[in-house]
Scaffold this motif. Structure first.
Motif, PDB file in Angstrom:
ATOM      1  N   LYS A 151      34.334  59.054  80.363  1.00  0.00           N
ATOM      2  CA  LYS A 151      35.594  60.041  80.611  1.00  0.00           C
ATOM      3  C   LYS A 151      36.949  59.778  81.184  1.00  0.00           C
ATOM      4  O   LYS A 151      36.863  58.707  82.159  1.00  0.00           O
ATOM      5  CB  LYS A 151      34.548  61.263  81.234  1.00  0.00           C
ATOM      6  CG  LYS A 151      35.675  62.057  81.619  1.00  0.00           C
ATOM      7  CD  LYS A 151      34.156  63.473  81.942  1.00  0.00           C
ATOM      8  CE  LYS A 151      34.912  64.772  82.178  1.00  0.00           C
ATOM      9  NZ  LYS A 151      36.003  65.445  81.520  1.00  0.00           N
ATOM     10  N   GLU A 181      37.114  61.097  74.705  1.00  0.00           N
ATOM     11  CA  GLU A 181      36.315  60.870  74.762  1.00  0.00           C
ATOM     12  C   GLU A 181      35.468  60.904  74.726  1.00  0.00           C
ATOM     13  O   GLU A 181      34.367  60.079  75.327  1.00  0.00           O
ATOM     14  CB  GLU A 181      36.356  62.286  76.863  1.00  0.00           C
ATOM     15  CG  GLU A 181      37.644  61.722  77.841  1.00  0.00           C
ATOM     16  CD  GLU A 181      37.436  62.333  78.801  1.00  0.00           C
ATOM     17  OE1 GLU A 181      38.325  62.545  79.541  1.00  0.00           O
ATOM     18  OE2 GLU A 181      37.045  63.641  77.907  1.00  0.00           O
ATOM     19  N   GLU A 182      35.515  62.142  73.688  1.00  0.00           N
ATOM     20  CA  GLU A 182      34.274  62.200  72.815  1.00  0.00           C
ATOM     21  C   GLU A 182      33.003  61.066  71.981  1.00  0.00           C
ATOM     22  O   GLU A 182      32.542  60.507  71.874  1.00  0.00           O
ATOM     23  CB  GLU A 182      34.414  64.082  71.916  1.00  0.00           C
ATOM     24  CG  GLU A 182      32.944  64.043  71.232  1.00  0.00           C
ATOM     25  CD  GLU A 182      33.335  64.948  70.707  1.00  0.00           C
ATOM     26  OE1 GLU A 182      32.543  65.393  68.993  1.00  0.00           O
ATOM     27  OE2 GLU A 182      34.627  65.402  70.923  1.00  0.00           O
ATOM     28  N   ARG A 183      34.752  60.080  71.201  1.00  0.00           N
ATOM     29  CA  ARG A 183      34.477  59.376  70.313  1.00  0.00           C
ATOM     30  C   ARG A 183      33.577  58.275  70.850  1.00  0.00           C
ATOM     31  O   ARG A 183      33.711  57.287  70.132  1.00  0.00           O
ATOM     32  CB  ARG A 183      35.498  58.682  69.853  1.00  0.00           C
ATOM     33  CG  ARG A 183      36.334  60.139  68.204  1.00  0.00           C
ATOM     34  CD  ARG A 183      36.593  60.308  67.836  1.00  0.00           C
ATOM     35  NE  ARG A 183      37.321  60.885  66.722  1.00  0.00           N
ATOM     36  CZ  ARG A 183      38.248  60.936  66.465  1.00  0.00           C
ATOM     37  NH1 ARG A 183      39.793  60.938  66.186  1.00  0.00           N
ATOM     38  NH2 ARG A 183      38.408  62.121  65.033  1.00  0.00           N
ATOM     39  N   ARG A 226      38.882  64.188  72.761  1.00  0.00           N
ATOM     40  CA  ARG A 226      38.245  63.799  71.708  1.00  0.00           C
ATOM     41  C   ARG A 226      37.995  62.789  71.392  1.00  0.00           C
ATOM     42  O   ARG A 226      36.904  62.013  71.355  1.00  0.00           O
ATOM     43  CB  ARG A 226      39.402  64.068  70.283  1.00  0.00           C
ATOM     44  CG  ARG A 226      38.999  63.271  69.120  1.00  0.00           C
ATOM     45  CD  ARG A 226      38.079  64.368  68.335  1.00  0.00           C
ATOM     46  NE  ARG A 226      38.469  65.361  67.981  1.00  0.00           N
ATOM     47  CZ  ARG A 226      38.798  65.933  66.915  1.00  0.00           C
ATOM     48  NH1 ARG A 226      39.443  64.704  66.095  1.00  0.00           N
ATOM     49  NH2 ARG A 226      39.355  67.342  66.536  1.00  0.00           N
TER      50      ARG A 226
END
Length: 450
Positions: A83, A77-79, A75
């Motif tokens: 990575k 990484e997504e926000r 989460r």
């Protein structure tokens, strides 16, 4: 299934301020700031219940924890759009403690986690600044080796001094990229000499090493002593906050600082704090460089020649003032905050109720009641009996004429103290014994006037 991990960031959070017992003070307030729309770097909190279970089960984690951490990391990484461990756009993390009661300087922190020989190259390429990348790397190796691997900090301090001598400079920030790259190699060689193993390159190994070190620091001797002195139960445990790194040391458009929303000494409704351009948070409290004032008013009152944040970054200063007002309106109390500016973007890293003197507590309670932030009954309830007792004792008239015959200003000196993971070098004032973590000045500002 028990929820051991709580997410925050991008304007949303699993937790809230009232969950301090579960998320710790720092984690609860990070969640609250994120939920009210303040710019908080995304992250997640391992709850205090993990710490309790960790010690009940002979320093082992709940079986579901690793899976929940993996989901929370995804989460982040997504926000963040980065990575963890990636060789092109790496996510770097900070790992910090966060007990429900504030215990400043007692437990451990690791910054810039996730750096290794390939992610540092990616960081250098993306930032366009090799010096910044290797400065972050050498800070990480030094901090991780001290906190997680238990290697005496003085080994790295000596290597750093030698690097400055070779370059012919006095300040850390005067070292160039080549110096710092070699310093990282020297640090790693020292690690191998001390523990007979290479410095860990796997970011996931680094993460769990840092998490374990924070939980272990709950039981180190200085934390135990602090809890005894402040009546903090051992059973409370600490949370661990894992958060995407933001960098105050990426260049002249970056900074880091600490502030109180009101003056904690006299209670005046003045923005009160310090910052450093092109620095990380550890620099502000380590006494390495002279910090700068936030406001023009404070700079003039302290007779400083260094420009204030109000002058250096006026737009950021106005944004910070807006957040100052927002935090006081939301929490209805004076706040102690930490912030970082990365490439002219402001991030909030922490808020908590600020400690204050007895005089300041009275002044702030009266002012906030008059401002309509709190009721008169709430103001009265904030004035605890022991605080009133302090105010009733006779004091010297601050306006009385004084004849100053001597002053003493201490300088930081290093000494070793023992802890569970081995010896630790601690810097203290040679006169009053104050630690740099308790102040933000280059020299100790306590002066004895006879």
């Amino acid at each position: 299934m028990v929820q051991w991990v709580y997410n925050f960031g991008a304007g949303a959070a699993d937790g809230r301020a009232e969950m301090k017992n579960l998320l710790g003070g720092k984690g609860a307030n990070l969640a609250e700031m994120a939920s009210i729309g303040l710019p908080v770097p995304p992250g997640f909190t391992l709850t205090t219940e993990v710490c309790t279970r960790f010690y009940e089960d002979k320093c082992t984690y709940p079986t579901e924890l690793k899976g929940q951490v993996a989901k929370a990391l995804a989460r982040v990484e997504e926000r963040s759009g980065q990575k963890f461990g990636d060789a092109t756009n790496p996510l770097l993390l900070s790992v910090r403690s966060g007990a429900r009661a504030s215990m400043p300087g007692m437990m451990d922190t690791v910054l810039n986690l996730g750096l290794n020989d390939w992610t540092v190259a990616a960081l250098a390429k993306r930032s366009g600044d090799r010096r910044f990348a290797y400065d972050s790397y050498r800070r990480f190796v030094q901090m991780y080796s001290d906190v997680v691997l238990g290697i005496e900090l003085s080994h790295f301090e000596k290597l750093l001094e030698r690097a400055k001598q070779r370059r012919g400079v006095k300040q850390d920030h005067e070292l160039v990229a080549e110096d710092l790259e070699k310093l990282v190699m020297d640090y790693k060689a020292r690690v191998h000499v001390e523990i007979g193993m290479d410095f860990p390159e796997d970011p996931h190994e680094q993460l769990w090493g840092a998490v374990g070190a924070v939980f272990n620091s709950w039981m180190n001797q200085r934390a135990k002593t602090y809890r005894q002195l402040h009546d903090i139960p051992e059973s409370w445990g600490t949370a661990v906050n894992v958060q995407a790194m933001v960098f105050g040391n990426m260049g002249s458009d970056c900074a880091t600082g600490v502030a109180f929303t009101r003056n904690p000494s006299n209670g005046a409704n003045d923005f009160y704090g310090e910052f450093l351009v092109n620095a990380q948070g550890e620099d502000v409290v380590a006494g390495i460089r002279t910090p700068q004032e936030l406001t023009i008013k404070a700079r003039k009152s302290h007779g400083s020649d260094l420009p204030s944040l109000e002058e250096v970054m006026p737009n950021i200063f106005r944004e910070l003032c807006t957040m100052r007002q927002q935090l006081e309106t939301h929490y209805k109390d004076m706040q102690d905050i930490e912030f970082t500016i990365q490439q002219n973007k402001l991030y909030m890293l922490q808020t908590r109720t600020g400690k204050r003197t007895a005089h300041a507590a009275l002044q702030i309670a009266v002012d906030m009641a008059n401002e309509g932030l709190i009721s008169k009954s709430q103001a009265l309830m904030r004035l605890k009996p022991e605080l009133i007792d302090q105010l009733l004792h006779p004091t010297l008239d601050p306006k009385a004429k004084k004849q100053v015959i001597a002053k003493r200003q201490g300088r930081w000196s290093s000494a070793q103290t023992r802890r569970s993971a081995g010896p630790r070098t601690v810097r203290r004032c040679c006169w009053c014994g104050l630690r740099p973590a308790q102040t933000t000045s280059t020299a100790c500002t306590r002066q004895r006037v006879s």
